[in-house]
Design a protein around this motif. Structure first.
Motif, PDB file in Angstrom:
ATOM      1  N   GLU A 192       0.845  -1.183   0.000  1.00  0.00           N
ATOM      2  CA  GLU A 192       0.000   0.000   0.000  1.00  0.00           C
ATOM      3  C   GLU A 192       0.889   1.244   0.000  1.00  0.00           C
ATOM      4  O   GLU A 192       2.067   1.170   0.355  1.00  0.00           O
ATOM      5  N   THR A 193       0.333   2.367  -0.369  1.00  0.00           N
ATOM      6  CA  THR A 193       1.123   3.592  -0.376  1.00  0.00           C
ATOM      7  C   THR A 193       0.657   4.603   0.667  1.00  0.00           C
ATOM      8  O   THR A 193       1.233   5.683   0.771  1.00  0.00           O
ATOM      9  N   HIS A 194      -0.376   4.265   1.452  1.00  0.00           N
ATOM     10  CA  HIS A 194      -0.796   5.169   2.516  1.00  0.00           C
ATOM     11  C   HIS A 194      -0.199   4.720   3.848  1.00  0.00           C
ATOM     12  O   HIS A 194       0.082   3.536   4.049  1.00  0.00           O
ATOM     13  N   PRO A 195       0.015   5.643   4.777  1.00  0.00           N
ATOM     14  CA  PRO A 195       0.714   5.330   6.024  1.00  0.00           C
ATOM     15  C   PRO A 195      -0.047   4.335   6.893  1.00  0.00           C
ATOM     16  O   PRO A 195      -1.274   4.298   6.915  1.00  0.00           O
ATOM     17  N   ARG A 196       0.716   3.536   7.623  1.00  0.00           N
ATOM     18  CA  ARG A 196       0.179   2.613   8.611  1.00  0.00           C
ATOM     19  C   ARG A 196       0.882   2.824   9.952  1.00  0.00           C
ATOM     20  O   ARG A 196       1.985   3.356  10.002  1.00  0.00           O
ATOM     21  N   GLU A 197       0.216   2.390  11.025  1.00  0.00           N
ATOM     22  CA  GLU A 197       0.811   2.396  12.354  1.00  0.00           C
ATOM     23  C   GLU A 197       1.107   0.949  12.761  1.00  0.00           C
ATOM     24  O   GLU A 197       0.576  -0.001  12.167  1.00  0.00           O
ATOM     25  N   VAL A 198       1.927   0.778  13.776  1.00  0.00           N
ATOM     26  CA  VAL A 198       2.315  -0.580  14.158  1.00  0.00           C
ATOM     27  C   VAL A 198       1.105  -1.426  14.577  1.00  0.00           C
ATOM     28  O   VAL A 198       1.094  -2.639  14.370  1.00  0.00           O
ATOM     29  N   ASP A 199       0.088  -0.787  15.149  1.00  0.00           N
ATOM     30  CA  ASP A 199      -1.109  -1.529  15.554  1.00  0.00           C
ATOM     31  C   ASP A 199      -1.771  -2.240  14.378  1.00  0.00           C
ATOM     32  O   ASP A 199      -2.423  -3.271  14.565  1.00  0.00           O
ATOM     33  N   ASP A 200      -1.616  -1.708  13.191  1.00  0.00           N
ATOM     34  CA  ASP A 200      -2.259  -2.286  12.015  1.00  0.00           C
ATOM     35  C   ASP A 200      -1.703  -3.660  11.655  1.00  0.00           C
ATOM     36  O   ASP A 200      -2.320  -4.386  10.867  1.00  0.00           O
ATOM     37  N   PHE A 201      -0.560  -4.030  12.220  1.00  0.00           N
ATOM     38  CA  PHE A 201       0.074  -5.297  11.864  1.00  0.00           C
ATOM     39  C   PHE A 201      -0.172  -6.392  12.896  1.00  0.00           C
ATOM     40  O   PHE A 201       0.294  -7.517  12.725  1.00  0.00           O
ATOM     41  N   ASP A 202      -0.918  -6.078  13.950  1.00  0.00           N
ATOM     42  CA  ASP A 202      -1.154  -7.060  15.005  1.00  0.00           C
ATOM     43  C   ASP A 202      -1.892  -8.299  14.502  1.00  0.00           C
ATOM     44  O   ASP A 202      -1.558  -9.427  14.878  1.00  0.00           O
ATOM     45  N   ALA A 203      -2.910  -8.095  13.683  1.00  0.00           N
ATOM     46  CA  ALA A 203      -3.710  -9.236  13.212  1.00  0.00           C
ATOM     47  C   ALA A 203      -2.864 -10.183  12.366  1.00  0.00           C
ATOM     48  O   ALA A 203      -2.971 -11.411  12.491  1.00  0.00           O
ATOM     49  N   ALA A 204      -2.013  -9.609  11.503  1.00  0.00           N
ATOM     50  CA  ALA A 204      -1.161 -10.452  10.668  1.00  0.00           C
ATOM     51  C   ALA A 204      -0.151 -11.218  11.515  1.00  0.00           C
ATOM     52  O   ALA A 204       0.118 -12.403  11.259  1.00  0.00           O
ATOM     53  N   LEU A 205       0.410 -10.568  12.534  1.00  0.00           N
ATOM     54  CA  LEU A 205       1.337 -11.264  13.425  1.00  0.00           C
ATOM     55  C   LEU A 205       0.640 -12.412  14.142  1.00  0.00           C
ATOM     56  O   LEU A 205       1.199 -13.508  14.317  1.00  0.00           O
TER      57      LEU A 205
END
Length: 283
Positions: A192-205
């Protein structure tokens, strides 16, 4: 522009709150064998990226050992700097972003998904990968946590092939605004090209750690960049690459040899060999 001195300071956490966590920039630089850059520029970014890739391995031990990985500031710093470990793509790129920000670089996290596993194309989960956008004279994509990552930053808006010590790279924008990375003719990931925060990766982890359908928690990957290529381990298969070509590949059947080799290559001492599936082909 001189890099600000942020050594041993109290830093904000990802949610903006103040914590007592101390991020020692000099200790992190020592971990990767790097000197503090005198300026925040492209040349220094290239230097830091290469030093990180040649000293901090990509490794999925925590997933194999059922330890939940974290992309939060303090546990990341402790794992990479104090424990002298490596980590998965999200851990390595998030940790590198922490260092770059404290040196004065403007860094944005981008969510990505893997589209090739080294053997065939597949559809990885959303946010199963993470890359960095660093804005200097122009936007660059930086990745220190992927087996087929470039050694140098990629120019985000540059058309055509970008030659790199790790091969030829091209970036393509999709119709919906994402960017795809092609390496040596193989489509590797989409970001993606829009910003993300670290919280956005919790589900994938959580998926990578817990799902029976996620190969990362049943198979071991480890990889480190060398001056001429890369040395990778897939389960018990050790593969060495030099100048883009496979130089050697062999199975480490003997436990003692496995443990000695793993520590020598990746700097990590294991008490015993994890329970790994039988594999004869490396990546």
């Amino acid at each position: 522009m001189s890099a600000p001195d942020t050594t041993a300071t109290t830093v904000p956490t990802d949610n903006g709150d103040t914590s007592d966590f101390v991020f020692d920039v000099d200790a992190y630089l020592d971990r990767i064998g790097a000197e503090r850059p005198a300026a925040v520029n492209y040349e220094a970014l290239c230097y830091l990226q290469e030093r990180h890739m040649m000293t901090v391995p990509f490794e999925t031990l925590d997933l194999i050992l059922k330890n939940f990985p974290s992309v939060r500031d303090e546990p990341l710093y402790d794992k990479i700097v104090n424990q002298r470990r490596g980590g998965g793509c999200g851990e390595l790129n998030t940790a590198f972003a922490l260092l770059l920000r404290r040196l004065g670089y403007p860094v944005t996290l981008l969510g990505a998904r893997i589209l090739h596993n080294g053997k065939h194309a597949f559809r990885g989960q959303y946010h199963g990968h993470l890359v960095l956008r660093v804005d200097l004279d122009q936007p660059y994509l930086v990745d220190v946590g992927f087996r087929w990552a470039s050694r140098k930053p990629l120019e985000l808006r540059r058309p055509g092939v970008q030659s790199d010590p790790h091969g030829d790279y091209q970036l393509f924008f999709t119709a919906d605004g994402d960017v795809e990375m092609v390496h040596n003719g193989v489509l590797r990931w989409r970001a993606e090209t829009h910003p993300r925060e670290v919280d956005d990766f919790d589900a994938a982890l959580w998926y990578l750690w817990s799902s029976p359908h996620a190969p990362a928690n049943t198979q071991l990957w480890a990889s480190i960049v060398t001056p001429d290529g890369r040395i990778s381990m897939f389960n018990r298969v050790l593969t060495e690459y030099e100048n883009g070509e496979r130089k050697s590949s062999r199975v480490l059947d003997d436990d003692a040899e496995f443990l000695t080799t793993f520590e020598k290559l990746y700097g990590i001492r294991l008490g015993e060999v994890p329970d790994l599936p039988a594999t004869t082909e490396g990546v």
